[in-house]
Structures are given as structure tokens and as C-alpha cells.
Design an enzyme around this catalytic site. Structure first.
Site, PDB file in Angstrom:
ATOM      1  N   SER A 129     -17.459   1.825-107.064  1.00  0.00           N
ATOM      2  CA  SER A 129     -18.094   1.955-108.368  1.00  0.00           C
ATOM      3  C   SER A 129     -19.467   1.824-107.617  1.00  0.00           C
ATOM      4  O   SER A 129     -19.608   1.306-106.538  1.00  0.00           O
ATOM      5  CB  SER A 129     -17.960   0.920-109.197  1.00  0.00           C
ATOM      6  OG  SER A 129     -18.472   0.609-110.505  1.00  0.00           O
ATOM      7  N   ALA A 130     -20.337   2.670-108.195  1.00  0.00           N
ATOM      8  CA  ALA A 130     -21.971   2.666-108.176  1.00  0.00           C
ATOM      9  C   ALA A 130     -22.473   0.502-108.268  1.00  0.00           C
ATOM     10  O   ALA A 130     -22.958   0.686-107.273  1.00  0.00           O
ATOM     11  CB  ALA A 130     -22.161   2.718-108.459  1.00  0.00           C
ATOM     12  N   TYR A 153     -16.457  -8.967-111.469  1.00  0.00           N
ATOM     13  CA  TYR A 153     -15.615  -7.172-111.725  1.00  0.00           C
ATOM     14  C   TYR A 153     -16.702  -6.774-110.188  1.00  0.00           C
ATOM     15  O   TYR A 153     -15.207  -6.295-109.522  1.00  0.00           O
ATOM     16  CB  TYR A 153     -16.287  -6.536-112.944  1.00  0.00           C
ATOM     17  CG  TYR A 153     -15.793  -5.090-112.627  1.00  0.00           C
ATOM     18  CD1 TYR A 153     -14.607  -4.824-112.712  1.00  0.00           C
ATOM     19  CD2 TYR A 153     -16.764  -4.546-112.773  1.00  0.00           C
ATOM     20  CE1 TYR A 153     -14.441  -3.256-112.101  1.00  0.00           C
ATOM     21  CE2 TYR A 153     -16.363  -3.152-112.294  1.00  0.00           C
ATOM     22  CZ  TYR A 153     -15.588  -2.105-112.116  1.00  0.00           C
ATOM     23  OH  TYR A 153     -15.020  -1.318-112.328  1.00  0.00           O
ATOM     24  N   LYS A 157     -14.783  -5.443-105.725  1.00  0.00           N
ATOM     25  CA  LYS A 157     -15.175  -4.123-105.221  1.00  0.00           C
ATOM     26  C   LYS A 157     -15.827  -3.798-104.349  1.00  0.00           C
ATOM     27  O   LYS A 157     -15.225  -3.668-102.967  1.00  0.00           O
ATOM     28  CB  LYS A 157     -15.133  -3.147-106.700  1.00  0.00           C
ATOM     29  CG  LYS A 157     -15.324  -2.911-108.281  1.00  0.00           C
ATOM     30  CD  LYS A 157     -13.598  -1.803-107.462  1.00  0.00           C
ATOM     31  CE  LYS A 157     -12.872  -1.514-108.901  1.00  0.00           C
ATOM     32  NZ  LYS A 157     -12.261  -1.124-108.912  1.00  0.00           N
ATOM     33  N   TYR A 181     -17.252   5.383-107.996  1.00  0.00           N
ATOM     34  CA  TYR A 181     -18.005   6.197-109.189  1.00  0.00           C
ATOM     35  C   TYR A 181     -18.997   5.319-109.657  1.00  0.00           C
ATOM     36  O   TYR A 181     -19.670   4.853-109.792  1.00  0.00           O
ATOM     37  CB  TYR A 181     -16.961   6.454-110.091  1.00  0.00           C
ATOM     38  CG  TYR A 181     -15.735   6.148-110.046  1.00  0.00           C
ATOM     39  CD1 TYR A 181     -15.182   6.798-108.909  1.00  0.00           C
ATOM     40  CD2 TYR A 181     -14.450   5.566-110.163  1.00  0.00           C
ATOM     41  CE1 TYR A 181     -13.860   7.010-108.258  1.00  0.00           C
ATOM     42  CE2 TYR A 181     -13.136   5.564-110.515  1.00  0.00           C
ATOM     43  CZ  TYR A 181     -12.709   6.196-109.216  1.00  0.00           C
ATOM     44  OH  TYR A 181     -10.962   6.448-108.807  1.00  0.00           O
TER      45      TYR A 181
END
Ligand code: NAD
Ligand code: UD1
Length: 342
Positions: A129-130, A153, A157, A181
Site C-alpha cells: 500500500s502507499a 495496519y 505492510k 496500491y
């Protein structure tokens, strides 16, 4: 061997991005088996995938952390590569329940990797994720920007990316793509699958569609005093079908690359909260009442990618614009006002 038509394991394949990706993978000629514990999805998704793609993927209901189940799945289906979506993704929930997030996302991924290693399966595309860029220092964001996180969260990642990268150093047979993403929105143009949050949505586009369908009163615009053209937050929204195709391209790209690789998947175009609301209103001809409220803690002013690396290495480029994203999100929500529970 990584080749043209492959047997693929898709973890979390019944979820929002996973279901769209399974359709694109089937369309590209791959055979898919899905492993999903259905903690945030429904079996009806599999019916819809078969309806759209003409092929019914196998669904194994279970957890990525269940070593025995994963072993038997790998023995039975012998996938050649994995697309790994399974994970919990709500930022606020991760702050309240960090152990659950680290257990599910990090420990679950370690267990999955151990089983893959034991079965000589060493090609994996990971949903990053970005959010791994924390609060970006400069824009647009390139893949070499520092990786850090501002919530549990995001930390899951970051940690998983480090685990993949360390593994790739330890043994050059591993092939990893971490796809970072930006903001996935939109739905399949058929209107049959889309995003179906279990509660009041945290993210902007599903909130807008719930207001449009009359389930919520108005959109709360979190701050209009950012250093952006209209003062509201700017994000790089990407159509979920484009994102799905990015996974097909990443699987192909790993065919001739070993090691760990990170690619940003976004359009490179920044859109503000008010621009998104106004585009949604005009393309769908529905009113979206909104109210300006204070900033949401943890939000950054602007985030958008430089899509050059993905375009160069993957031969992939997003095709849909924000109007398409709004049109398709509304088609899904208006035809399925209560999501998959309807
Ligand atoms: P989703 O919740 O719709 O899909 C995730 C799927 O994984 C669900 O079907 C869920 O039931 C399943 N799952 C969760 N934990 C599992 C486990 N331990 N074992 C087996 N299945 C499990 O979410 P999504 O939006 O499709 O996101 C997919 C991935 O992409 C996630 O890893 C998420 O963190 C990442 N991501 C999402 C976004 C976004 O905006 N949606 C942005 C960046 C990254
Ligand atoms: C959020 C997560 C991010 C995660 C991503 C995808 C936070 C802080 N970040 O990103 O970690 O990877 O979702 O799941 O939660 N907004 C409103 N009103 C709303 C909702 C959002 O004004 O009701 C604004 C936000 O301030 C932001 C933009 O809309 O400017 C997009 O928000 P959102 O859809 O939640 O995505 P991100 O915050 O970018």
C-alpha cells in the site's frame, strides 16, 4: 516454472480487489484457486466471478495461517505462483486491535511463506500500500522514497515487505512483487462485483456511494485547510480493474526477474475530495450533500504516484479516469444497495 498460463493461488480472492483480479487472471488464461477465510467477504462473490468470467474458480475456505490446510491445498492444486491479498485493512481497527492485525497479516504471511517454501513455490505478488510511504516528503512518490508507517495496519505492510526482501536475499530462487496500491476505487463495469464494506465506510468513495443510495445523510469532508488547490485532501484514485490488471502484469514480469521488487500502482493524477464529489455528482446525476468537518487525525494533505517504474517494468498503465471510477462505483452500489447481503 513461471510461464504463460499458470496455476495460481489467490489468497483473499473473494475480497474487493481479489475478486476483480481473479476475473483478470482467468481472462489471461490462468487457473485460479482461492483461499479465503470469508472474514470480510461472501461466497456469492464466487458465483458472480463465474458469471462474469465464464469460469468458476475453486474456493477453499480457510485461513492463510492454518499450516495443515495450506499444505493440503498446495499438494492438491500445485500452484506455480501466489497472489497474496489476504489481510485485514481497517486503519482505525488496527490501532484498537494491533495484536489481531500483526497475527493475521504478519504471522499469517510468515506461515504462508513457510508452507510455500516447503512446496518449492517461490513466486509471490503481495498487496502492499502507499501507506508504506508514511507522510511523503516529496511528490510525486517514487518507489525509492523512505518506507515507514504511521499506524499498525501500515506497519504490517512495512514488516511484510521487509520479510519478503530478506527472504529474497537469503535465496535467489524467490521472486517477489510488492505492489503499492494508491487509492483503489470503482467496480467491475458489469455492476455485479464491487466494494462492500461491513459497516459505515472509512474510505471516501464507498462513503459517497452510501450517501448517493440514501443509506447515509451526507459526506463529511475531513478538512478544507490543507495546502492543496481547494484545501481538501488530494489522492491518486485508481480504478480497481486497472489495479487488477497490474497483478496480471506483475506475474508476467516476475517470469524473468528474481529478487524483491516494489512497484507503485496508481494513475499519477491527484484528485481532491471536492473534485471527486463533484465528478460523482455530474457523471451520475445524483446529489451528494456534504459538510466540511475538522481534519481526520493521521491524514496527509496529498499523495500521488509517479507511475513511470510500473509503466517501464510491467508495461502497465492505468486506463480509466476518475469519471469511469465514479460511474462504475455507482453502477455497483445502485444495483446492489446493500452490497452482497441484498
Ligand atoms: P478485502 O477485505 O475486501 O479482501 C481481503 C480478503 O482477505 C477478504 O476476502 C478476507 O475475507 C480475506 N482474509 C483476511 N484475512 C485472511 C486470512 N487470515 N486468511 C484467509 N483470508 C483472509 O480487502 P481489499 O480491499 O480487497 O484488500 C486486499 C489487500 O489489498 C489487503 O491486503 C489490503 O491491505 C490491501 N490494500 C487495500 C487497499 C484498499 O484501499 N482497498 C489499499 C492498499 C492495500
Ligand atoms: C486510507 C488509509 C490508508 C489505506 C487506504 C486504503 C487512513 C489514515 N489511511 O487512505 O492507510 O491504505 O485508506 O484503504 O485511514 N475523506 C473525507 N471523508 C471521508 C473519508 C475520507 O473527507 O468520509 C478524505 C480523506 O481525508 C482523504 C481522502 O478523502 O483526503 C481519501 O480518504 P480515504 O478514502 O480514507 O483514503 P486514504 O486516507 O488515502
Amino acid at each position: 516454472m513461471v510461464g504463460d498460463h499458470m496455476r495460481l493461488l489467490v489468497t483473499g480472492g473473494a475480497g474487493y480487489i481479489g475478486s476483480h483480479t481473479v476475473i483478470e487472471l482467468i481472462g489471461a488464461g490462468h487457473d485460479v484457486v482461492i483461499l479465503d477465510n470469508l472474514s470480510n467477504s461472501h461466497t456469492v462473490v464466487i458465483d458472480r466471478i463465474s458469471e462474469i468470467s465464464g469460469t468458476r474458480p475453486t474456493l477453499v475456505v480457510g485461513d492463510i495461517g492454518d499450516a495443515e490446510l495450506v499444505d493440503s491445498l498446495l499438494s492438491e492444486h500445485s500452484p506455480e505462483a501466489v497472489v497474496h491479498f489476504a489481510g485485514l485493512k481497517a486503519v482505525g481497527e488496527s490501532v484498537a486491535q494491533p495484536l489481531r492485525y500483526y497475527r493475521n497479516n504478519v504471522a499469517g504471511t510468515i506461515s504462508l511463506l513457510e508452507r510455500l517454501d516447503a512446496h518449492d513455490i517461490r513466486t509471490l505478488v503481495f498487496s502492499s500500500s502507499a501507506t508504506v510511504y508514511g507522510e511523503p516528503e516529496s511528490l510525486p512518490i517514487t518507489e525509492d522514497a523512505p518506507v515507514w508507517s504511521v499506524n499498525p495496519y501500515g506497519e504490517t505492510k512495512v514488516q511484510i515487505e521487509h520479510i519478503l526482501s530478506d527472504l529474497a536475499v537469503s535465496d535467489d530462487r524467490w521472486r517477489f512483487a510488492a505492489l503499492r496500491y494508491f487509492n483503489p476505487v470503482g467496480a467491475h463495469p458489469s455492476g455485479r462485483i464491487g466494494e462492500d464494506p461491513p459497516d459505515i465506510p472509512n474510505n471516501l468513495m464507498p462513503y459517497i456511494t452510501q450517501v448517493a443510495v440514501g443509506a447515509l445523510d451526507r459526506v463529511m469532508v475531513f478538512g478544507d485547510d490543507y495546502d492543496t488547490p481547494d484545501g481538501t485532501g488530494v489522492r491518486d484514485y485508481i480504478h480497481v480493474v486497472d489495479l487488477a490488471r497490474g497483478h496480471v502484469a506483475a506475474i508476467d514480469a516476475l517470469g524473468d526477474r528474481s529478487g524483491f521488487h516494489a512497484w507503485n500502482l496508481g494513475t499519477g493524477v491527484g484528485t481532491s475530495v471536492l473534485e471527486l464529489i463533484n465528478t460523482f455528482r455530474s457523471v451520475n446525476e445524483v446529489d451528494i450533500p456534504y459538510e466540511i468537518t475538522p481534519r481526520r487525525p493521521g491524514d496527509t494533505a496529498a499523495s500521488y504516484t509517479d507511475p513511470a517504474k510500473a509503466e517501464r517494468d510491467l508495461g502497465w498503465k492505468a486506463q480509466h479516469d476518475v469519471a469511469d471510477m465514479c460511474r462504475h462505483s455507482w453502477r455497483w452500489q445502485s444495483r446492489n444497495p446493500t452490497g452482497y447481503r441484498g
